[in-house]
Enzyme design. Structure first.
Site, PDB file in Angstrom:
ATOM      1  N   GLY A  28     -22.333  -4.153  10.751  1.00  0.00           N
ATOM      2  CA  GLY A  28     -22.664  -3.424   9.535  1.00  0.00           C
ATOM      3  C   GLY A  28     -21.822  -4.029   8.435  1.00  0.00           C
ATOM      4  O   GLY A  28     -20.707  -4.504   8.702  1.00  0.00           O
ATOM      5  N   ASP A  29     -22.279  -4.026   7.205  1.00  0.00           N
ATOM      6  CA  ASP A  29     -21.628  -4.852   6.181  1.00  0.00           C
ATOM      7  C   ASP A  29     -20.139  -4.554   6.030  1.00  0.00           C
ATOM      8  O   ASP A  29     -19.292  -5.448   6.117  1.00  0.00           O
ATOM      9  CB  ASP A  29     -22.364  -4.779   4.843  1.00  0.00           C
ATOM     10  CG  ASP A  29     -22.364  -3.392   4.205  1.00  0.00           C
ATOM     11  OD1 ASP A  29     -22.146  -2.372   4.908  1.00  0.00           O
ATOM     12  OD2 ASP A  29     -22.602  -3.318   2.981  1.00  0.00           O
ATOM     13  N   TYR A  99     -35.289  -2.009  10.236  1.00  0.00           N
ATOM     14  CA  TYR A  99     -34.285  -0.952  10.390  1.00  0.00           C
ATOM     15  C   TYR A  99     -34.870   0.317  10.993  1.00  0.00           C
ATOM     16  O   TYR A  99     -36.008   0.704  10.705  1.00  0.00           O
ATOM     17  CB  TYR A  99     -33.698  -0.581   9.017  1.00  0.00           C
ATOM     18  CG  TYR A  99     -32.834  -1.645   8.405  1.00  0.00           C
ATOM     19  CD1 TYR A  99     -31.481  -1.737   8.718  1.00  0.00           C
ATOM     20  CD2 TYR A  99     -33.368  -2.558   7.503  1.00  0.00           C
ATOM     21  CE1 TYR A  99     -30.686  -2.711   8.148  1.00  0.00           C
ATOM     22  CE2 TYR A  99     -32.576  -3.539   6.920  1.00  0.00           C
ATOM     23  CZ  TYR A  99     -31.232  -3.608   7.251  1.00  0.00           C
ATOM     24  OH  TYR A  99     -30.448  -4.575   6.690  1.00  0.00           O
ATOM     25  N   TRP A 100     -34.043   0.978  11.820  1.00  0.00           N
ATOM     26  CA  TRP A 100     -34.289   2.347  12.280  1.00  0.00           C
ATOM     27  C   TRP A 100     -32.987   3.108  12.018  1.00  0.00           C
ATOM     28  O   TRP A 100     -32.049   3.040  12.804  1.00  0.00           O
ATOM     29  CB  TRP A 100     -34.598   2.358  13.776  1.00  0.00           C
ATOM     30  CG  TRP A 100     -35.866   1.661  14.160  1.00  0.00           C
ATOM     31  CD1 TRP A 100     -37.090   2.226  14.392  1.00  0.00           C
ATOM     32  CD2 TRP A 100     -36.031   0.255  14.397  1.00  0.00           C
ATOM     33  NE1 TRP A 100     -38.003   1.263  14.753  1.00  0.00           N
ATOM     34  CE2 TRP A 100     -37.384   0.032  14.758  1.00  0.00           C
ATOM     35  CE3 TRP A 100     -35.174  -0.857  14.317  1.00  0.00           C
ATOM     36  CZ2 TRP A 100     -37.895  -1.217  15.051  1.00  0.00           C
ATOM     37  CZ3 TRP A 100     -35.676  -2.113  14.604  1.00  0.00           C
ATOM     38  CH2 TRP A 100     -37.019  -2.290  14.967  1.00  0.00           C
ATOM     39  N   TYR A 166     -27.240  -4.683  -2.409  1.00  0.00           N
ATOM     40  CA  TYR A 166     -28.438  -3.904  -2.699  1.00  0.00           C
ATOM     41  C   TYR A 166     -29.505  -4.107  -1.633  1.00  0.00           C
ATOM     42  O   TYR A 166     -29.942  -5.232  -1.374  1.00  0.00           O
ATOM     43  CB  TYR A 166     -28.970  -4.301  -4.074  1.00  0.00           C
ATOM     44  CG  TYR A 166     -30.249  -3.617  -4.477  1.00  0.00           C
ATOM     45  CD1 TYR A 166     -30.400  -2.237  -4.346  1.00  0.00           C
ATOM     46  CD2 TYR A 166     -31.311  -4.350  -5.005  1.00  0.00           C
ATOM     47  CE1 TYR A 166     -31.560  -1.599  -4.729  1.00  0.00           C
ATOM     48  CE2 TYR A 166     -32.482  -3.725  -5.404  1.00  0.00           C
ATOM     49  CZ  TYR A 166     -32.606  -2.346  -5.253  1.00  0.00           C
ATOM     50  OH  TYR A 166     -33.767  -1.721  -5.632  1.00  0.00           O
ATOM     51  N   ARG A 222     -18.917 -13.441  -8.572  1.00  0.00           N
ATOM     52  CA  ARG A 222     -20.375 -13.609  -8.510  1.00  0.00           C
ATOM     53  C   ARG A 222     -20.699 -14.792  -7.604  1.00  0.00           C
ATOM     54  O   ARG A 222     -20.304 -15.917  -7.873  1.00  0.00           O
ATOM     55  CB  ARG A 222     -20.929 -13.822  -9.923  1.00  0.00           C
ATOM     56  CG  ARG A 222     -22.400 -14.192  -9.974  1.00  0.00           C
ATOM     57  CD  ARG A 222     -22.950 -14.160 -11.396  1.00  0.00           C
ATOM     58  NE  ARG A 222     -22.171 -14.936 -12.328  1.00  0.00           N
ATOM     59  CZ  ARG A 222     -22.351 -16.249 -12.566  1.00  0.00           C
ATOM     60  NH1 ARG A 222     -23.268 -16.927 -11.911  1.00  0.00           N
ATOM     61  NH2 ARG A 222     -21.607 -16.875 -13.462  1.00  0.00           N
ATOM     62  N   ALA A 255     -22.622 -13.619   6.121  1.00  0.00           N
ATOM     63  CA  ALA A 255     -21.924 -14.597   5.281  1.00  0.00           C
ATOM     64  C   ALA A 255     -21.178 -13.918   4.133  1.00  0.00           C
ATOM     65  O   ALA A 255     -19.996 -14.192   3.891  1.00  0.00           O
ATOM     66  CB  ALA A 255     -22.914 -15.620   4.732  1.00  0.00           C
ATOM     67  N   GLY A 256     -21.862 -13.029   3.418  1.00  0.00           N
ATOM     68  CA  GLY A 256     -21.204 -12.340   2.313  1.00  0.00           C
ATOM     69  C   GLY A 256     -20.107 -11.405   2.770  1.00  0.00           C
ATOM     70  O   GLY A 256     -19.053 -11.297   2.121  1.00  0.00           O
ATOM     71  N   ASP A 257     -20.315 -10.738   3.909  1.00  0.00           N
ATOM     72  CA  ASP A 257     -19.307  -9.818   4.432  1.00  0.00           C
ATOM     73  C   ASP A 257     -18.029 -10.557   4.805  1.00  0.00           C
ATOM     74  O   ASP A 257     -16.915 -10.095   4.551  1.00  0.00           O
ATOM     75  CB  ASP A 257     -19.841  -9.091   5.667  1.00  0.00           C
ATOM     76  CG  ASP A 257     -21.174  -8.412   5.425  1.00  0.00           C
ATOM     77  OD1 ASP A 257     -21.445  -8.043   4.270  1.00  0.00           O
ATOM     78  OD2 ASP A 257     -21.942  -8.271   6.395  1.00  0.00           O
TER      79      ASP A 257
END
Length: 303
Positions: A28-29, A99-100, A166, A222, A255-257
């Site tokens: 999870g992020d 997703y669920w 988002y 950014r 990657a972002g996490d």
């Protein structure tokens, strides 16, 4: 050492393979970021809700324990389960998610948790980290409660860090997600946003969005799709061009996490924003060479 509190959701991750085969993991992020922060030497506590006695909730707690992530702020809810998501990947490692999560335990976290204990822990932390997914899954009442706790933490000198991350399917529309994000951003010391998320949230150029958010007070990082990173702070912008192309990309999940984990660990260690970007890139480049959001510990580069 003071600890970081990460708030959000850890889910069951089903990675789809050939001929319907799948591999189960847990991610999870904000949980992914918490794991990488812990691996990079920070004390981290995760705050979420899980099921009472199901094998998936037990596995998530076991993973947190193995990674040195404290779980004293995890709420156990009988009759509930963690959310589930499946990942389908193309030949370039790009992903499609399914997703669920409608009945996921985390949706009840702020209705059932001891908010006095959570608020006290947040005020005593060195940093609180959350994301736009956190804001979405806790609902309107949860966001109202969290907003007060974040303000109290900020006023106590705690650094708040936020990634808008988002996901349109979690919101009624982009305007609702933007309003929720922009209620949090003025409380933040650090905001990390992908260029596409900034555009989708605000309907403006990512540069303008990041500059506007930086004017609210935080240092805004950014992250663009071409791997350019721009740091907006104090009315100035530092642009860090992309490095060499990354070879051996298998899966861009996380990657972002992971970038956020290394970036924040570096900033907490006193590194400059540019040095923190370099650390974030090193970790993200390692992550995308592996399947899944959380890579083997021995593949994690040092800060």
């Amino acid at each position: 050492m003071s600890r970081i509190i990460a708030l959000g959701e850890c889910m069951v991750e089903l990675s789809l393979g050939a001929e319907g085969a799948g591999r189960i993991a847990y991610a999870g992020d904000t949980f992914n970021t918490a794991v990488y922060l812990s691996r990079l030497g920070r004390a981290v506590t995760y705050a979420t809700a899980l099921g009472g006695d199901d094998p998936f909730s037990r596995a998530i707690l076991g993973l947190a324990d193995a990674e040195g992530v404290e779980t004293d702020l995890v709420l156990r809810l009988e009759g509930k389960l963690p959310g589930l998501y499946a990942i389908e990947r193309d030949e370039r490692g790009e992903r499609r998610f399914f997703y669920w999560r409608g009945e996921a335990a985390v949706r009840d976290y702020f209705q059932r948790a001891d908010l006095d204990a959570l608020g006290r822990a947040m005020r005593e932390a060195e940093m609180v980290f959350l994301s736009g997914i956190t804001l979405a899954v806790i609902g309107e009442a949860g966001r109202a409660a969290l907003g007060g706790l974040l303000k109290d933490a900020r006023d106590a000198g705690v650094a708040v860090a936020f990634d808008p991350n988002y996901r349109p399917r979690l919101w009624t529309d982009a305007a609702a997600a933007r309003a929720a994000a922009e209620a949090v951003i003025p409380l933040c010391a650090h905001v990390s946003v992908s260029g596409p998320d900034a555009v989708d949230l605000c309907g403006e150029r990512a540069e303008a969005v990041a500059a506007g958010w930086a004017a609210m007070g935080p240092e805004v990082v950014r992250r663009e799709e071409d791997r350019t990173v721009a740091i907006h702070a104090g009315g100035a912008v530092e642009v860090i061009p992309p490095g060499p192309a990354v070879d051996g990309v298998v899966d861009t999940t996380g990657a972002g996490d992971s970038f956020n984990g290394a970036y924040l660990a570096a900033r907490l260690a006193g590194r400059t924003p540019a040095e923190a970007v370099a650390a974030g890139r090193r970790l993200a480049e390692a992550v995308i060479r592996h399947t899944g959001a959380i890579i083997p510990r021995d593949a994690t580069p040092a800060l």
